[in-house]
Design an enzyme around this catalytic site. Structure first.
Site, PDB file in Angstrom:
ATOM      1  CE  LYS A 251      -4.432  -1.523   1.822  1.00 35.93           C
ATOM      2  NZ  LYS A 251      -5.432  -1.389   2.874  1.00 35.93           N
TER       3      LYS A 251
ATOM      4  CB  ALA B 186      -2.249   4.643  15.110  1.00 31.85           C
TER       5      ALA B 186
ATOM      6  CG  ASP C 249      -8.779   0.652   2.902  1.00 34.03           C
ATOM      7  OD1 ASP C 249      -9.534  -0.148   2.314  1.00 34.03           O
ATOM      8  OD2 ASP C 249      -7.563   0.433   3.057  1.00 34.03           O
TER       9      ASP C 249
HETATM   10  P1  NAD Z   1      -2.060  -2.805  10.842  1.00 29.34           P
HETATM   11  O1  NAD Z   1      -1.159  -3.970  11.115  1.00 29.34           O
HETATM   12  O2  NAD Z   1      -1.601  -1.736   9.935  1.00 29.34           O
HETATM   13  O3  NAD Z   1      -2.432  -2.108  12.263  1.00 29.34           O
HETATM   14  C1  NAD Z   1      -2.731  -2.888  13.399  1.00 29.34           C
HETATM   15  C2  NAD Z   1      -3.245  -1.969  14.526  1.00 29.34           C
HETATM   16  O4  NAD Z   1      -3.697  -2.782  15.609  1.00 29.34           O
HETATM   17  C3  NAD Z   1      -2.197  -1.024  15.120  1.00 29.34           C
HETATM   18  O5  NAD Z   1      -2.823   0.202  15.442  1.00 29.34           O
HETATM   19  C4  NAD Z   1      -1.772  -1.745  16.404  1.00 29.34           C
HETATM   20  O6  NAD Z   1      -1.264  -0.849  17.385  1.00 29.34           O
HETATM   21  C5  NAD Z   1      -3.093  -2.348  16.824  1.00 29.34           C
HETATM   22  N1  NAD Z   1      -2.964  -3.497  17.725  1.00 29.34           N
HETATM   23  C6  NAD Z   1      -2.483  -4.726  17.412  1.00 29.34           C
HETATM   24  N2  NAD Z   1      -2.540  -5.520  18.504  1.00 29.34           N
HETATM   25  C7  NAD Z   1      -3.076  -4.770  19.519  1.00 29.34           C
HETATM   26  C8  NAD Z   1      -3.412  -5.028  20.876  1.00 29.34           C
HETATM   27  N3  NAD Z   1      -3.203  -6.226  21.444  1.00 29.34           N
HETATM   28  N4  NAD Z   1      -3.970  -4.033  21.610  1.00 29.34           N
HETATM   29  C9  NAD Z   1      -4.211  -2.818  21.057  1.00 29.34           C
HETATM   30  N5  NAD Z   1      -3.916  -2.524  19.761  1.00 29.34           N
HETATM   31  C10 NAD Z   1      -3.360  -3.484  19.023  1.00 29.34           C
HETATM   32  O7  NAD Z   1      -3.426  -3.442  10.351  1.00 29.34           O
HETATM   33  P2  NAD Z   1      -4.574  -2.768   9.433  1.00 29.34           P
HETATM   34  O8  NAD Z   1      -4.300  -3.060   8.007  1.00 29.34           O
HETATM   35  O9  NAD Z   1      -4.736  -1.365   9.851  1.00 29.34           O
HETATM   36  O10 NAD Z   1      -5.850  -3.651   9.846  1.00 29.34           O
HETATM   37  C11 NAD Z   1      -6.451  -3.526  11.126  1.00 29.34           C
HETATM   38  C12 NAD Z   1      -7.776  -4.300  11.134  1.00 29.34           C
HETATM   39  O11 NAD Z   1      -8.702  -3.670  10.236  1.00 29.34           O
HETATM   40  C13 NAD Z   1      -7.652  -5.759  10.676  1.00 29.34           C
HETATM   41  O12 NAD Z   1      -8.530  -6.552  11.439  1.00 29.34           O
HETATM   42  C14 NAD Z   1      -8.143  -5.722   9.226  1.00 29.34           C
HETATM   43  O13 NAD Z   1      -8.732  -6.946   8.804  1.00 29.34           O
HETATM   44  C15 NAD Z   1      -9.214  -4.634   9.323  1.00 29.34           C
HETATM   45  N6  NAD Z   1      -9.459  -3.970   8.030  1.00 29.34           N
HETATM   46  C16 NAD Z   1     -10.730  -3.975   7.556  1.00 29.34           C
HETATM   47  C17 NAD Z   1     -11.028  -3.351   6.374  1.00 29.34           C
HETATM   48  C18 NAD Z   1     -12.436  -3.375   5.871  1.00 29.34           C
HETATM   49  O14 NAD Z   1     -12.664  -3.024   4.697  1.00 29.34           O
HETATM   50  N7  NAD Z   1     -13.409  -3.727   6.695  1.00 29.34           N
HETATM   51  C19 NAD Z   1     -10.016  -2.703   5.633  1.00 29.34           C
HETATM   52  C20 NAD Z   1      -8.711  -2.707   6.146  1.00 29.34           C
HETATM   53  C21 NAD Z   1      -8.439  -3.352   7.355  1.00 29.34           C
END
Ligand code: NAD
Length: 289
Positions: free
Chosen positions: A76, A137, A112
């Site tokens: 991305k 974040a 998104d």
């Molecule tokens: P990422 O890896 O970029 O970010 C992960 C985030 O989770 C960070 O902010 C991290 O600090 C936090 N985190 C992880 N473990 C944690 C914990 N134990 N306690 C507190 N915070 C914690 O991931 P992403 O790409 O941003 O995806 C995040 C979620 O959103 C995933 O579940 C993904 O499937 C979902 N998502 C959904 C859509 C959609 O269209 N519905 C689109 C993108 C991502």
């Protein structure tokens, strides 16, 4: 899923997604159902491409005149050096999930955040002037933050752990405060008192962390008592469709929205950019069950 009615012909156009690992993605089912429903001679196919192969893949797709593609992790941000233009939202969040090829000129944007805004607005009308608590974040959270700020949210309180995402979150919060009228603050998610108080004064709570996602579906960052009945609670996690957060929110009498709708609406926004047509969203929702 309904079977494809439009045959693959010499005229069939390709739309694709470059990411790895990606075989689990629901995007082919979503876009191919929409193409078929509208009688469009197009096909959406996945390619397992990571950062090493990305430049070659981009050159190849451009040489072949492919109209557009999606990017997911880990591409991305890595895609940005290969593009000619970036949308305002991608300039703020440093991420691109959609590329549009206009006769060899490549424009990148992120849909998104738009998907999130539309899913929320399905439930509560406009997000304009709303106060939002955003948990996370990472990639999804920063895209939501940028789009919600552009679309006129009043205040966004970002809560994250002091982990590897924290320093970038600080930078993004500063940038979005500077470039938009939205007031954004960054908080430590481990300060539960601050989290509870901020939720009490907010209209929308959204989880954009990976907490609650399978196989950890018994985890949740907020307690039922932290919620109030005037809150819309939206979880970006879409596997499971009803997360523990959404169950707690329902028990408390909140409106809820599932991450499945964010996923469908981000796809619909990309679909519109590539084809100029509206995705038949209701049909796609039925097909994805
Ligand atoms: P990422 O890896 O970029 O970010 C992960 C985030 O989770 C960070 O902010 C991290 O600090 C936090 N985190 C992880 N473990 C944690 C914990 N134990 N306690 C507190 N915070 C914690 O991931 P992403 O790409 O941003 O995806 C995040 C979620 O959103 C995933 O579940 C993904 O499937 C979902 N998502 C959904 C859509 C959609 O269209 N519905 C689109 C993108 C991502």
């Amino acid at each position: 899923m309904a079977e494809r009615r439009i045959p693959i012909t010499g005229h069939t156009e390709l739309i694709t997604l470059l990411a790895t690992p990606i075989r689990h993605s629901m995007s082919p089912a979503m876009h191919n159902a929409a193409f078929d429903k509208l009688g469009m001679d197009k096909v959406y196919v996945l390619f397992e491409v990571g950062q090493e192969g990305l430049e070659d893949a981009v050159k190849g797709l451009k040489a072949m005149g492919v109209r557009g593609y999606n990017l997911s992790m880990p591409n991305k941000t890595a895609i940005i050096p290969y593009l000619d233009h970036l949308s305002p939202v991608s300039q703020l969040c440093d991420a691109v999930n959609t590329v549009i090829n206009d006769n060899g000129v490549l424009t990148g944007t992120s849909t998104d955040g738009e998907g999130w805004v539309r899913a929320v607005e399905d439930k509560i009308g406009s997000i304009k002037d709303k106060k939002i608590v955003l948990l996370g974040a990472g990639g999804a959270a920063i895209a939501i933050l940028a789009q919600a700020a552009i679309d006129g949210a009043k205040e966004i309180a970002v809560f994250n752990k002091k982990d590897a995402f924290w320093d970038r979150a600080k930078e993004k919060v500063e940038l979005i405060n500077e470039k938009t009228d939205c007031h954004v603050t960054l908080h430590d998610i481990d300060d539960k008192k601050d989290l509870r108080e901020t939720i009490r004064h907010s209209d929308i709570l959204t989880n954009a962390t990976s907490v609650g996602m399978k196989p950890h579906e018994d985890s949740c960052l907020v307690e039922e008592d932290d919620l109030h009945e005037h809150l819309l609670v939206m979880d970006c996690v879409y596997n499971p469709k009803e997360t523990l957060l959404l169950k707690r929110a329902k028990n408390k009498g909140c409106q809820v929205q599932s991450g499945v709708y964010m996923m469908i609406y981000q796809g619909a926004a990309s679909f519109k950019l590539w084809t100029g047509e509206d995705m038949p969203v209701e049909y796609v929702k039925e097909q994805l069950g």
